[in-house]
Design a protein around this motif. Structure first.
Motif, PDB file in Angstrom:
ATOM      1  N   VAL A 279       3.588   8.745  -3.235  1.00 62.02           N
ATOM      2  CA  VAL A 279       4.404   7.686  -3.852  1.00 62.02           C
ATOM      3  C   VAL A 279       3.959   6.258  -3.512  1.00 62.02           C
ATOM      4  O   VAL A 279       3.810   5.475  -4.447  1.00 62.02           O
ATOM      5  N   PRO A 280       3.746   5.793  -2.344  1.00 62.50           N
ATOM      6  CA  PRO A 280       3.979   6.344  -1.025  1.00 62.50           C
ATOM      7  C   PRO A 280       5.308   5.862  -0.454  1.00 62.50           C
ATOM      8  O   PRO A 280       5.666   4.702  -0.588  1.00 62.50           O
ATOM      9  N   ALA A 281       6.020   6.776   0.196  1.00 59.79           N
ATOM     10  CA  ALA A 281       7.224   6.376   0.921  1.00 59.79           C
ATOM     11  C   ALA A 281       6.801   5.715   2.224  1.00 59.79           C
ATOM     12  O   ALA A 281       5.735   6.002   2.744  1.00 59.79           O
ATOM     13  N   VAL A 282       7.642   4.832   2.768  1.00 61.49           N
ATOM     14  CA  VAL A 282       7.125   3.846   3.711  1.00 61.49           C
ATOM     15  C   VAL A 282       6.389   4.345   4.950  1.00 61.49           C
ATOM     16  O   VAL A 282       5.295   3.877   5.186  1.00 61.49           O
ATOM     17  N   PRO A 283       6.856   5.279   5.703  1.00 58.20           N
ATOM     18  CA  PRO A 283       6.005   5.555   6.879  1.00 58.20           C
ATOM     19  C   PRO A 283       4.658   6.164   6.490  1.00 58.20           C
ATOM     20  O   PRO A 283       3.768   6.231   7.311  1.00 58.20           O
ATOM     21  N   LEU A 284       4.524   6.602   5.253  1.00 58.33           N
ATOM     22  CA  LEU A 284       3.303   7.265   4.834  1.00 58.33           C
ATOM     23  C   LEU A 284       2.447   6.365   3.939  1.00 58.33           C
ATOM     24  O   LEU A 284       1.592   6.833   3.212  1.00 58.33           O
ATOM     25  N   HIS A 285       2.690   5.056   3.988  1.00 57.95           N
ATOM     26  CA  HIS A 285       2.130   4.201   2.953  1.00 57.95           C
ATOM     27  C   HIS A 285       0.829   3.522   3.336  1.00 57.95           C
ATOM     28  O   HIS A 285       0.307   2.735   2.556  1.00 57.95           O
ATOM     29  N   SER A 286       0.285   3.813   4.533  1.00 56.89           N
ATOM     30  CA  SER A 286      -0.726   2.884   5.036  1.00 56.89           C
ATOM     31  C   SER A 286      -2.004   2.889   4.203  1.00 56.89           C
ATOM     32  O   SER A 286      -2.811   1.980   4.313  1.00 56.89           O
ATOM     33  N   TRP A 287      -2.212   3.911   3.360  1.00 56.85           N
ATOM     34  CA  TRP A 287      -3.428   3.894   2.545  1.00 56.85           C
ATOM     35  C   TRP A 287      -3.349   2.876   1.428  1.00 56.85           C
ATOM     36  O   TRP A 287      -4.367   2.435   0.905  1.00 56.85           O
ATOM     37  N   LEU A 288      -2.125   2.508   1.066  1.00 54.62           N
ATOM     38  CA  LEU A 288      -1.951   1.820  -0.211  1.00 54.62           C
ATOM     39  C   LEU A 288      -2.465   0.396  -0.195  1.00 54.62           C
ATOM     40  O   LEU A 288      -3.203  -0.025  -1.087  1.00 54.62           O
ATOM     41  N   LEU A 289      -2.113  -0.335   0.859  1.00 54.81           N
ATOM     42  CA  LEU A 289      -2.377  -1.767   0.824  1.00 54.81           C
ATOM     43  C   LEU A 289      -3.872  -2.062   0.747  1.00 54.81           C
ATOM     44  O   LEU A 289      -4.325  -2.832  -0.105  1.00 54.81           O
ATOM     45  N   ASP A 290      -4.650  -1.385   1.636  1.00 51.34           N
ATOM     46  CA  ASP A 290      -6.091  -1.639   1.664  1.00 51.34           C
ATOM     47  C   ASP A 290      -6.708  -1.412   0.302  1.00 51.34           C
ATOM     48  O   ASP A 290      -7.536  -2.182  -0.173  1.00 51.34           O
ATOM     49  N   VAL A 291      -6.272  -0.303  -0.305  1.00 52.57           N
ATOM     50  CA  VAL A 291      -6.933   0.073  -1.543  1.00 52.57           C
ATOM     51  C   VAL A 291      -6.535  -0.868  -2.666  1.00 52.57           C
ATOM     52  O   VAL A 291      -7.347  -1.231  -3.507  1.00 52.57           O
ATOM     53  N   TYR A 292      -5.291  -1.344  -2.672  1.00 50.97           N
ATOM     54  CA  TYR A 292      -4.881  -2.308  -3.688  1.00 50.97           C
ATOM     55  C   TYR A 292      -5.677  -3.601  -3.540  1.00 50.97           C
ATOM     56  O   TYR A 292      -6.187  -4.155  -4.509  1.00 50.97           O
ATOM     57  N   VAL A 293      -5.753  -4.046  -2.291  1.00 47.91           N
ATOM     58  CA  VAL A 293      -6.341  -5.357  -2.092  1.00 47.91           C
ATOM     59  C   VAL A 293      -7.832  -5.345  -2.376  1.00 47.91           C
ATOM     60  O   VAL A 293      -8.376  -6.311  -2.890  1.00 47.91           O
ATOM     61  N   SER A 294      -8.510  -4.222  -2.069  1.00 45.82           N
ATOM     62  CA  SER A 294      -9.955  -4.254  -2.282  1.00 45.82           C
ATOM     63  C   SER A 294     -10.407  -3.796  -3.658  1.00 45.82           C
ATOM     64  O   SER A 294     -11.603  -3.810  -3.919  1.00 45.82           O
ATOM     65  N   SER A 295      -9.508  -3.369  -4.525  1.00 47.94           N
ATOM     66  CA  SER A 295      -9.964  -2.880  -5.829  1.00 47.94           C
ATOM     67  C   SER A 295     -10.265  -4.017  -6.784  1.00 47.94           C
ATOM     68  O   SER A 295      -9.713  -5.102  -6.658  1.00 47.94           O
ATOM     69  N   PRO A 296     -11.111  -3.745  -7.777  1.00 52.80           N
ATOM     70  CA  PRO A 296     -11.248  -4.702  -8.873  1.00 52.80           C
ATOM     71  C   PRO A 296      -9.978  -4.701  -9.734  1.00 52.80           C
ATOM     72  O   PRO A 296      -9.215  -3.733  -9.711  1.00 52.80           O
ATOM     73  N   THR A 297      -9.767  -5.761 -10.473  1.00 59.00           N
ATOM     74  CA  THR A 297      -8.500  -5.942 -11.194  1.00 59.00           C
ATOM     75  C   THR A 297      -8.167  -4.772 -12.103  1.00 59.00           C
ATOM     76  O   THR A 297      -7.054  -4.248 -12.089  1.00 59.00           O
ATOM     77  N   SER A 298      -9.170  -4.340 -12.888  1.00 64.98           N
ATOM     78  CA  SER A 298      -8.858  -3.309 -13.875  1.00 64.98           C
ATOM     79  C   SER A 298      -8.493  -1.996 -13.189  1.00 64.98           C
ATOM     80  O   SER A 298      -7.692  -1.222 -13.705  1.00 64.98           O
ATOM     81  N   THR A 299      -9.089  -1.748 -12.023  1.00 64.66           N
ATOM     82  CA  THR A 299      -8.707  -0.555 -11.282  1.00 64.66           C
ATOM     83  C   THR A 299      -7.294  -0.694 -10.753  1.00 64.66           C
ATOM     84  O   THR A 299      -6.526   0.270 -10.738  1.00 64.66           O
TER      85      THR A 299
END
Lengths: 116, 486, 477, 184
Positions: free
Chosen positions: B219-239
């Motif tokens: 989803v990620p629900a909060v204690p399990l969310h740590s993958w999300l931020l890095d991947v959002y921030v480093s992706s290209p816009t269209s991704t």
């Protein structure tokens, strides 16, 4: 002849129980394992493995002679085992020779190109 | 049949991209655009042709795959998945339009994008557990590659972290699926498993734990969310558009489509916990977003907050809440895609994403700035925009079922409004602090083409929410009946 | 009695034997005809494949030599797998063995391993199993030591040989003790001994037998020979040895357990679960540290042995049939993906660095390797996924706690394995190509094998249904 | 019987110890053949004189000779220190072996073997022959295994030849490498 002496002679002539052979086989196997674990020389390790196989063969033949319904078929299996062991020795020594040619040693702890 | 064609049409794009070896960039872009438009057209056709009756036999298809285990290729559309099915097609097209920041290996980029689209379309149409899982996983490698190859300098650890986290979740989920299917049959057809008759309560509980765990990671629900931020921030816009618009919804959709109706008794004890996860997501997301200095990270954390509303709506188990959750999936996809694209535009023009270095964009970029404001207002849940409707329904549903969590979620809305307004004040209004910002120009026609449809849809769905709700209502009622009836 | 039926049942083996002798003869009497030798050697497994397939589709079944040798769907299926992998191994070795010399001998050795594995899966007599295993193993020592151009090769052969011989004597001891306890070496007779409480010698025999087999399938803690042997072996031999004999040994282990000792299921299922868990963790944790792709794949094959062992732990109750299916499907899936992954080494190299930027320099090979790696991780719909899915299915059905734990460990290990498999994909997709190391290696035959295997791995989902049906009537249950 | 047994057992086991403990590899090989002779004696006691003959011919004769050849080809001048023939894990190996031997022997003794009695072995050579052909009540699988064994021996010979044979100008013996290795 005193009765004790007669009894002693009878005991000497008595048939042995199966365990006797099995235990000798087990001990011989143990010695083989020992040698295979501690000796460095690959050829000596081969010999120790041959000891192990012989110990197993002794056990097998003992079973063949003692088991009531097997009809001695175990002896036939023992022949197969001897043949397999001979084949292993042939290939084993050939490989030992090949290793010796490339490394000038057959000590297993010096054969250590590959790690990890 | 038409569903299958829609799902697998991206394969045409894949083959086309492989064939266009020596074509120039323009040809590649236009052909990708053309291919991406087709599924969207097909879905639109389905909407107008079968809108009232998604059960129509021409939409479903099924044949046995592994007959001894009851695994089959079964696809069909229903109200729960239709909105996301549409959104997947739409966002792929938008992603193709918004891929101006991709300059290298364009063909490969589109190839991978089409594979991802195939997986996403498939998930929302799959009516078989195994098929669902397969499509679920098919999205994974393309996303990994999209982030890993075309992301920024921090991309590689982000990509592998993303992959490992979500793969772990989905493998655990797979174990749950397989146990569910084999214990009740064996039968893997979602349709016939609804209510999950043969399973005892204990068995349902045992199966629900891995499935919920796997989905909550996604989803990620909060204690399990740590993958999300890095991947959002480093992706290209269209991704980013795909990552934030569709990918987390695979998790929430799995909850609505599979966990709730198939394991009503098994999920029931966990509903308050899911609601609590939702509230934690909302409040944690708001607080952390408030502290972000990076505009993209702020949008990412606002996504985490919104996913909390979806979780709350799902956990409510009543028609109102689930309706809200299903719709929120779509509306969140719309506005987060909008925000990410505009952030991409701003970053491309000004060369920075730091909130402290931006400012006064309203003067230089009236269109982009205005639409950023629109997106932020939508994210706040301002009435008149689509998010308001879905968020309101989620909270109301959640409030009915869990008053404490519902109240806290309503507080979360205020927190969300605070950081979004703060962001708007600094970025849009405020003084111009950097020369780069002073000389920047407004978004061009291509960029506008990517964001305007999203903004329009937000408006239209905000005014006529029934366009979407009418479609999803019957399916939602079914789910609510199953979970309520247990 | 030996009848015509017997010879029909032995057709695949007879074909392999006769043709492999022919290969040797041609090699000896026409040393210049390398093409002919290679062609003949590649034809041999194909002919055997066709023979086996005909037997399979005519549903030929029978039990020969007084019940000691059985031809059923289960055995024929594994013979098919062995023949298929032998075909690819010979094909991949065609050019290499011609260049290094002794090609006919190399092919004969590969075909003997295949012959041993094919005989193995049909044996119902413990000593027959031993002899067949040795026929599959003894030539493989020589195969590992075959490559004269690399020092690792004889060394790997030596290590493989020493551990293999120790394993053989342990296995033999176990067989002899079971023979002693049961009074017969036939599986059907042995089954009576393993009912109820086991006698000490029978238990000891079981433990030694399982330990011997654990060596052969490289289950931890008996796995240490695996990386050295596979690193030393020529690539085609490593590829072949990591799939064909291993699949056959798993098959015969299944037969021993199900036909020979169903009464002792509670014992061996737990032993299998423990072995499986340890093996998976050891294989994956060591694979994580490798920079050499060959060695990494060797450790990965250890891990995959662990995965298959989970199916053995699930061989209980309602899960038994699914578990048998799992072993069958996993073996086929593993054959395709692992054979392919090993053969890619021949095309690219064994250093992880040599894979850098491969997607740009050689997209076809890179895509194939990516397919193999993803399949080994278990990404759907590739072949490895179906193997894992079936194992989890069997575990879920078995209803035993040991199997549940093993399945849990399987899930964790699937995730643990991601970094090293995806390390290759990362190198291929994200890194810049290494300058100067770019010239393509490998022959057309290897490339053909790799592509064929990649396509088969990717399209495995088409055949999974029929395979499951076949496994359902394999006749083992 | 008992006297013969004790004599053979001590010969077999002591020679086996000798294999492990001799400093000289050639002595190891001779001890090994002594141990094999002891086993052959056991075979005679166990009503299998034909097998005993095989044992003497194959093991004491052929295998020992082959191993002696192997020693001739692969040994450097003998080491003098006892410790240097052993690997590092000498003590753990010792205890493992003691444990294995004792445990195996204990398990053998634990079993109830009352139902067994000696005298079932094939006393005649023809009996062994019948067994190996799988006729007259012997397991029929022998007729297959006998063929498989012959293939196995053939393959082993091919394998041994191909591994040990080397053509000139090929392989690892690069000029200079020999001297380097020996001096080290």
């Amino acid at each position: 002849m005193p009765p004790q002496a007669q009894q002693f002679l009878d005991q000497l002539n008595a048939t042995l129980p199966l365990e006797a052979y099995l235990i000798v086989g087990a001990l011989m196997f143990g010695i083989g394992v020992w040698g295979a674990l501690v000796r460095r020389n690959a050829v000596v390790v081969f010999m120790c493995i041959e000891l192990m196989i012989n110990a197993v063969n002794l056990t097998l033949v003992a079973f063949a002679d003692y088991l009531p319904n097997a009809g001695g078929a175990g002896v036939g299996y023992a022949v197969l085992v001897i043949a397999v062991a001979a084949a292993e020795v042939a290939v084993g020594l050939a490989i030992a020779l090949a290793v010796y040619r490339s490394r000038k040693t057959v000590n297993v702890d010096e054969i250590n190109l590959m790690k990890g | 049949m038409i569903t299958t064609i829609t799902i697998f049409f991206p394969l045409v794009g894949l083959i086309l991209m492989l064939l266009l070896k020596s074509a120039d960039e323009r040809t590649v872009r236009y052909s990708a655009l053309g291919v991406a438009a087709v599924p969207l057209l097909l879905v639109t056709y389905i909407y107008f042709r079968y809108g009232g009756d998604l059960d129509a036999s021409s939409l479903t298809q099924g044949f046995d795959w592994v007959s001894s285990l009851g695994i089959g290729y079964r696809v069909g559309l229903d109200g729960l998945g239709f909105g996301m099915f549409f959104l997947s097609a739409l966002l792929t097209l938008i992603a193709v339009v918004a891929s101006w920041d991709v300059r290298e290996n364009l063909r490969q980029y589109y190839t991978i994008l089409f594979v991802a689209e195939l997986g996403m379309l498939g998930v929302f149409a799959a009516q078989d557990l195994i098929l669902f899982y397969i499509f679920f996983e098919v999205t994974l490698i393309p996303m990994y590659l999209l982030v890993g190859i075309w992301g920024d300098e921090n991309r590689r650890p982000a990509a592998i972290k993303f992959f490992i986290f979500t793969f772990f979740g989905s493998t655990v989920m797979l174990a749950g699926f397989l146990a569910l299917g084999i214990l009740s049959g064996p039968n893997f057809s979602i349709e016939t498993l609804i209510g999950s008759g043969p399973l005892s309560r204990t068995a349902q509980l045992a199966v629900a734990v891995p499935i919920l765990f796997g989905l909550l990671i996604k989803v990620p629900a909060v204690p399990l969310h740590s993958w999300l931020l890095d991947v959002y921030v480093s992706s290209p816009t269209s991704t980013n558009v795909m990552l934030s618009g569709i990918l987390p919804k695979l998790g929430t959709y799995g909850l609505i489509k599979i966990a709730l109706p198939l394991l009503p008794q098994g999920v029931e004890p966990f509903l308050p916990i899911i609601a609590a996860f939702g509230v934690v997501n909302i409040i944690y997301g708001a607080f952390v977003a408030f502290m972000q200095t990076d505009l993209k990270a702020l949008v990412a954390y606002s996504s985490i907050g919104t996913l909390g509303f979806i979780l709350l709506g799902i956990a409510s188990g009543n028609v109102l809440g689930i309706n809200g959750a299903v719709m929120q999936q779509v509306t969140h996809g719309l506005y987060s895609a909008l925000l990410f694209i505009i952030v991409g535009i701003i970053a491309a023009r000004t060369g920075t994403r730091r909130i402290s270095e931006l400012g006064g964009l309203a003067a230089r970029m009236p269109w982009a700035g205005g639409l950023l404001a629109l997106g932020a207002l939508a994210a706040m849940g301002v009435p008149g925009l689509a998010v308001f409707v879905s968020e309101f329904m989620s909270i109301m549903g959640g409030f009915v079922a869990f008053p404490v969590q519902g109240t806290l979620a309503a507080v979360g809305i205020l927190l969300g409004a605070m950081y979004l307004l703060h962001m708007l004040r600094r970025v849009i209004f405020g003084p111009i602090e950097r020369p780069a910002v002073a000389e920047t120009t407004d978004a061009g026609p291509v960029e506008m083409a990517a964001i305007v449809p999203l903004a329009l849809l937000l408006l239209v769905l905000g005014i006529f929410p029934s366009l979407l709700i009418n479609i999803q209502q019957p399916a939602v009622e079914l789910v609510a009946a199953v979970i309520g009836g247990s | 009695m030996i009848t015509a039926q017997t010879f029909v049942g032995l057709i695949p083996e007879l074909l392999v034997f006769v043709l492999s002798i022919l290969v040797l003869m041609v090699g000896v009497f026409a040393p210049r005809a390398t093409g002919l030798v290679a062609g003949l050697a590649a034809t041999t497994p194909l002919v055997a494949l066709v023979g086996t397939a005909v037997l399979l589709f005519t549903r030929f079944e029978g039990s020969f030599f007084g019940g000691g040798y059985v031809v059923d769907d289960f055995a024929l299926y594994f013979k098919l797998l062995v023949a298929l992998s032998a075909f690819f191994a010979v094909l991949a070795a065609a050019r290499w063995s011609g260049e290094t010399g002794d090609a006919p001998e190399y092919f004969t050795l590969i075909l003997s391993v295949a012959l041993g594995s094919m005989l193995l899966v049909s044996m119902r007599d413990l000593f027959g199993i031993f002899v067949a295993i040795e026929l599959a193993t003894i030539p493989s020592y020589a195969l590992v030591a075959f490559d004269r151009s690399r020092r690792e090769s004889p060394e790997g052969g030596m290590k493989y040989l020493l551990t293999g011989m120790v394993a053989a004597s342990i296995l033999l001891y176990g067989i002899v003790l079971i023979y002693g306890a049961a009074g017969s070496a036939q599986l059907a007779d042995i089954a009576n001994t393993f009912i109820g409480r086991l006698s000490p010698v029978a238990l000891l025999g079981l433990v030694l037998l399982v330990s011997g087999f654990a060596f052969k399938i490289s289950a931890a803690p008996f796995h240490f020979w695996t990386p050295d042997a596979y690193q030393g072996a020529p690539t085609s031999a490593a590829a072949f040895l990591s799939v064909a004999p291993k699949a056959a040994i798993f098959a015969v282990l299944l037969r021993i357990f199900l036909e020979g000792m169903p009464g002792a299921a509670s014992t061996w299922a737990v032993v299998a679960a423990v072995l499986a868990i340890v093996t998976m963790f050891v294989g994956n944790l060591f694979a994580l540290r490798q920079r050499n792709v060959r060695r990494m794949l060797a450790y990965s094959s250890v891990a995959h042995s662990g995965y298959i062992l989970v199916a053995f732990a699930a061989l209980r109750g309602a899960g038994a049939e699914t578990a048998v299916q799992a072993v069958l499907i996993y073996s086929a899936a593993y054959l395709l993906m692992n054979l392919g992954a090993f053969l890619v080494i021949d095309l690219v190299g064994e250093e992880a660095k040599s894979y850098n930027g491969l997607f740009r320099t050689r997209p076809g090979v890179a895509l194939s390797m990516a397919v193999f790696m993803a399949a080994l991780v278990g990404i759907p719909p590739l072949s490895g996924f179906w193997g894992k899915a079936w194992i989890i299915l069997a575990g879920a059905q078995s209803g035993s706690t040991a199997a549940y734990l093993a399945v849990g460990a399987l899930v964790i290990n699937s995730v643990l394995s991601v970094p090293y498999y995806f390390g290759i994909i990362r190198n291929m997709a994200f890194e810049e190509p290494v300058t100067g190391a770019g010239e393509p290696k490998g022959t057309g035959a290897v490339k053909f094998s790799v592509y064929a295997l990649a396509i088969a791995t990717a399209l495995f989902f088409i055949v999974v249904g029929p395979l499951a049906t076949l496994a359902g009537n394999s006749g083992l249950l | 019987m008992v006297v013969a047994f004790i004599f053979l057992a001590s010969m077999t086991l002591l020679c086996a110890m000798g294999v492990v403990l001799s400093r000289n590899v050639v002595h190891s090989a001779l001890f090994m053949s002594g141990s094999f002779l002891g086993v052959a004696g056991f075979f005679v006691m166990l009503n299998s004189p034909a097998l005993a003959a095989f044992q003497v011919l194959i093991y004491v004769g052929a295998v020992t000779v082959v191993i002696l050849f192997g020693i001739m080809f692969t040994q450097r001048p003998q080491v003098r220190r006892f410790g240097s023939i052993l690997q590092r894990q000498r003590w753990s190996g010792f205890f493992v072996a003691i444990g294995v031997g004792a445990f195996l022997a204990y398990m053998m003794g634990l079993q109830n073997w009352d139902y067994t009695e000696p005298g079932n072995g094939p006393r005649e050579v023809s009996g062994l022959g019948e067994i190996l052909l799988g006729v007259n009540g012997a397991p029929p699988i022998f007729s297959l295994l006998f063929e498989v064994i012959s293939i196995l021996l053939l393959v082993a010979v091919i394998a041994a030849i191909v591994v040990s044979r080397r053509k000139t100008g090929e392989g690892i013996d690069r000029p200079g490498s020999d001297r380097e290795e020996v001096s080290r």
